[in-house]
Structure formats: structure tokens, C-alpha cells
Design a protein around this motif. Structure first.
Motif, short mmCIF file in Angstrom:
data_model
loop_
_atom_site.label_atom_id
_atom_site.label_comp_id
_atom_site.label_asym_id
_atom_site.label_seq_id
_atom_site.Cartn_x
_atom_site.Cartn_y
_atom_site.Cartn_z
N PHE A 1 -9.52 41.05 104.81
CA PHE A 1 -8.00 41.14 104.64
C PHE A 1 -7.45 40.33 105.88
N ALA A 2 -8.18 40.60 107.19
CA ALA A 2 -7.84 39.97 108.24
C ALA A 2 -8.12 38.70 108.35
N ARG A 3 -9.15 37.99 107.57
CA ARG A 3 -9.57 36.46 107.61
C ARG A 3 -8.47 35.88 106.65
N GLU A 4 -8.21 36.61 105.61
CA GLU A 4 -7.08 36.17 104.39
C GLU A 4 -5.81 36.08 104.97
N VAL A 5 -5.46 36.72 105.73
CA VAL A 5 -3.72 37.22 105.65
C VAL A 5 -3.25 36.96 107.16
N ALA A 6 -4.25 37.42 108.21
CA ALA A 6 -3.59 37.45 109.44
C ALA A 6 -3.48 36.06 109.97
N ASP A 7 -2.13 35.96 110.77
CA ASP A 7 -1.85 34.78 111.47
C ASP A 7 -2.79 34.88 112.90
N MET B 1 4.65 47.39 93.54
CA MET B 1 3.56 48.12 93.76
C MET B 1 2.28 48.00 92.65
N GLY B 2 3.05 47.96 91.44
CA GLY B 2 1.88 47.83 90.30
C GLY B 2 1.87 49.47 89.81
N ILE B 3 2.72 50.34 89.99
CA ILE B 3 2.59 51.61 89.59
C ILE B 3 3.94 52.18 89.02
N GLN B 4 4.85 51.28 88.29
CA GLN B 4 6.09 51.60 88.03
C GLN B 4 5.90 52.96 86.72
N GLU B 5 4.80 53.02 86.31
CA GLU B 5 4.72 54.14 85.21
C GLU B 5 4.58 55.45 85.98
N GLN B 6 4.48 55.50 87.26
CA GLN B 6 4.14 56.76 87.85
C GLN B 6 5.37 57.39 88.49
N ALA B 7 6.60 56.91 87.96
CA ALA B 7 7.84 57.38 88.82
C ALA B 7 8.06 58.80 88.69
N GLU B 8 7.72 59.40 87.51
CA GLU B 8 8.24 60.79 87.59
C GLU B 8 7.20 61.67 87.65
N LYS B 9 5.83 61.24 88.00
CA LYS B 9 4.90 62.14 88.37
C LYS B 9 5.16 62.59 89.99
N TYR B 10 4.02 63.42 90.21
CA TYR B 10 4.04 64.06 91.53
C TYR B 10 2.66 63.64 92.20
N LEU C 1 -4.66 46.91 99.74
CA LEU C 1 -4.85 45.51 100.54
C LEU C 1 -4.16 44.42 99.56
N ASP C 2 -4.01 44.63 98.19
CA ASP C 2 -3.53 43.69 97.24
C ASP C 2 -1.77 43.70 97.47
N ALA C 3 -1.56 44.95 97.93
CA ALA C 3 -0.03 45.27 97.97
C ALA C 3 0.59 44.70 99.42
N MET C 4 -0.37 44.94 100.27
CA MET C 4 -0.22 44.34 101.69
C MET C 4 -0.08 42.85 101.81
N ARG C 5 -0.97 42.28 100.97
CA ARG C 5 -1.06 40.71 100.87
C ARG C 5 0.03 40.19 100.24
N GLN C 6 0.47 40.78 99.29
CA GLN C 6 1.85 40.54 98.62
C GLN C 6 2.98 40.61 99.83
N LEU C 7 3.06 41.62 100.58
CA LEU C 7 4.00 41.62 101.34
C LEU C 7 4.06 40.32 102.45
N ALA C 8 2.55 40.27 102.89
CA ALA C 8 2.62 39.16 103.76
C ALA C 8 3.00 37.67 103.00
N ARG C 9 2.63 37.38 101.95
CA ARG C 9 3.06 36.19 101.36
C ARG C 9 4.53 36.14 101.21
N GLY C 10 5.27 37.34 101.16
CA GLY C 10 6.69 37.18 100.94
C GLY C 10 7.60 37.04 102.46
N GLY C 11 6.66 36.82 103.45
CA GLY C 11 7.29 36.52 104.94
C GLY C 11 7.57 37.88 105.60
N MET C 12 7.15 38.99 105.29
CA MET C 12 7.09 40.16 106.02
C MET C 12 6.58 40.25 107.34
N THR C 13 7.27 40.60 108.57
CA THR C 13 6.47 40.67 109.78
C THR C 13 5.67 42.03 109.81
#
Length: 246
Positions: free
Chosen positions: A204-210, A130-139, A182-194
Motif C-alpha cells: 500500500f505504501a509503495r503504491e499510494v504514498a506520496d 465502500m462496496g457494502i451498500q447491501e449491509q445498510a440495515e444489518k448490525y 486497503l482498496d477503500a483507502m486507495r479510492q480515497l487517495a485517488r480522490g485527493g483526500m489528505t
């Protein structure tokens, strides 16, 4: 192609005579991204909430990953679906007193009884994804809205779902935070997630939706591929909606 979700004549009423869902039928194939659009009050959120048992059906039948739900709404079936279906809401719903790492790890450890070390390693991998690994210990209060929503996505993914549901995940965000989610969701879609995504994000719908499904007054007005829907919607109600969106 395997069908992940099959809905047949779904009916849901909140008040007498007014149907939030009025005999809705659809199929979602495994690996497909279905975007659901429509005006406020059209039944979009109600529909997606039936897919993991958050809304009890008044009629019709629903098959999610081979598990059947109907108006009897049996708890064992609902639990079986929720173990395999992740959901991200408009609000982040993070526990404010837990760190980001703890928020993501809680359900896999408590519900799935997985080893804590294994779960935390997976959580860190998801935060990196998700691009936020540095936030792990924050609240949560220390993160922006966009970051919190990406944590919510990571938390859902930590349960290794086969289907992901998104109910207007960017609607509560400032405009500058929308893209990162939306970028994180695009990444999931590219990975084949239903994925089934309720959203007003046309780009987003134009680019990612089947497929794009348009709803109004609890009914499915039309369903088509994004090129057809956005450039030549068949129904006048769909065209009227799009003219107000662009």
C-alpha cells in the motif's frame, strides 16, 4: 501548496524521562498521502493521535487546518479540529445496538444538526462507495471485520472531513480482509483526500504514498518518497527495519 498539518518540535512523555515523541517536526500538504512506518513503540500512533487532540502535547506546537494546538490543549480548538478531521482506528468501535445506517448517520445528525433524510442519503452513497451498500440495515455483529472497518471509514467520511487519519486500520483484520480495506483507502487517495496513514502494509505504501516517514524511539529517522525509501533507504535503522519486513 497549502499545508494541512504542520508539527513543530512535538514532545509527548508518558513516564518520566521516556519520550513517546521527541521533538518531532513535519508537514503534510493538502491532498498528500503520508505513510508513517516504524517498529512497535516508535511513537507512530501517539503522533497521529495528536493530530486530532486525542493526545495532549507536553511541548511543541501543532497547526491542523489553521487551528493551533499546544500544551494548553484548549477544548474549543480540539473541537474545531475534530469537526474537520476524520479518524479510523485499529478497532472498529461501532455501536453494536445500532444498524450500519444508524452508525454512520448518528454524528452528522446529532453533532452537525443536519437533516436526517439528507444524512441517510449520504450514508447510503458512502456505503456504495465502500462496496457494502447491501449491509445498510444489518448490525455490526452480522458483518465481517473488513466490512466493519469499511463502515468505520464511511462513518468518518460522513462528517465531510478535510483530512483523514488512519491508525493501523488493517492490524486487527484477518489477512483475507485486509485487501478490501486497503482498496477503500486507495479510492480515497485517488480522490485527493489528505491522508496520514500509520501502517505496516508495504505494498500500500509503495503504491499510494506520496511520502514515507520512518520513526524510531519517538523520533523521525528519515522521510522520503516511496521509491527511495523502499529501494535505497538512507539510514541504517530504516534498512534494518525493512529487512525484517520483506
Amino acid at each position: 501548496m497549502t499545508v494541512a498539518i504542520r508539527a513543530t518540535d512535538l514532545v509527548k512523555s508518558y513516564i518520566a524521562g521516556v519520550r513517546a515523541l521527541d521533538r518531532v517536526s513535519l508537514e503534510v500538504s493538502s491532498g498528500e498521502v503520508l505513510v508513517v512506518m516504524g517498529p512497535s513503540g516508535s511513537g507512530k500512533s501517539t503522533l497521529i493521535r495528536t493530530f486530532n487532540g486525542l493526545e495532549r502535547l507536553d511541548g511543541g506546537a501543532l497547526d491542523v487546518l489553521g487551528v493551533r494546538l499546544d500544551s494548553t490543549h484548549a477544548d474549543p480548538q480540539v473541537r474545531a479540529i475534530r469537526r474537520r478531521v476524520g479518524m479510523v482506528f485499529q478497532q472498529f468501535n461501532l455501536f453494536p445496538h445500532l444498524s450500519i445506517l444508524e452508525n454512520i448517520s448518528l454524528a452528522p445528525v446529532k453533532v452537525q444538526k443536519r437533516p436526517k433524510a439528507e444524512v441517510e442519503q449520504r450514508a447510503l452513497e458512502l456505503l456504495e462507495q465502500m462496496g457494502i451498500q447491501e449491509q445498510a440495515e444489518k448490525y455490526p455483529a452480522q458483518l465481517s471485520g473488513g466490512q466493519q472497518q469499511r463502515v468505520a471509514i464511511a462513518r468518518a467520511l460522513a462528517l465531510d472531513p478535510e483530512v483523514m487519519l488512519f491508525d493501523e486500520p488493517t492490524s486487527a483484520l484477518d489477512p483475507e480482509r485486509v485487501k478490501e480495506v486497503l482498496d477503500a483507502m486507495r479510492q480515497l487517495a485517488r480522490g485527493g483526500m489528505t491522508m496520514v496513514v500509520v501502517t505496516h502494509e508495504i505494498g500500500f505504501a509503495r503504491e499510494v504514498a506520496d511520502r514515507v516517514m520512518f520513526m524510531d524511539q519517538g523520533q523521525v529517522v528519515e522521510t522520503s518518497d516511496p521509491v527511495t525509501f523502499f529501494s535505497g533507504a538512507r539510514e541504517e535503522r530504516s534498512r534494518r527495519f525493512l529487512s525484517q519486513m520483506v
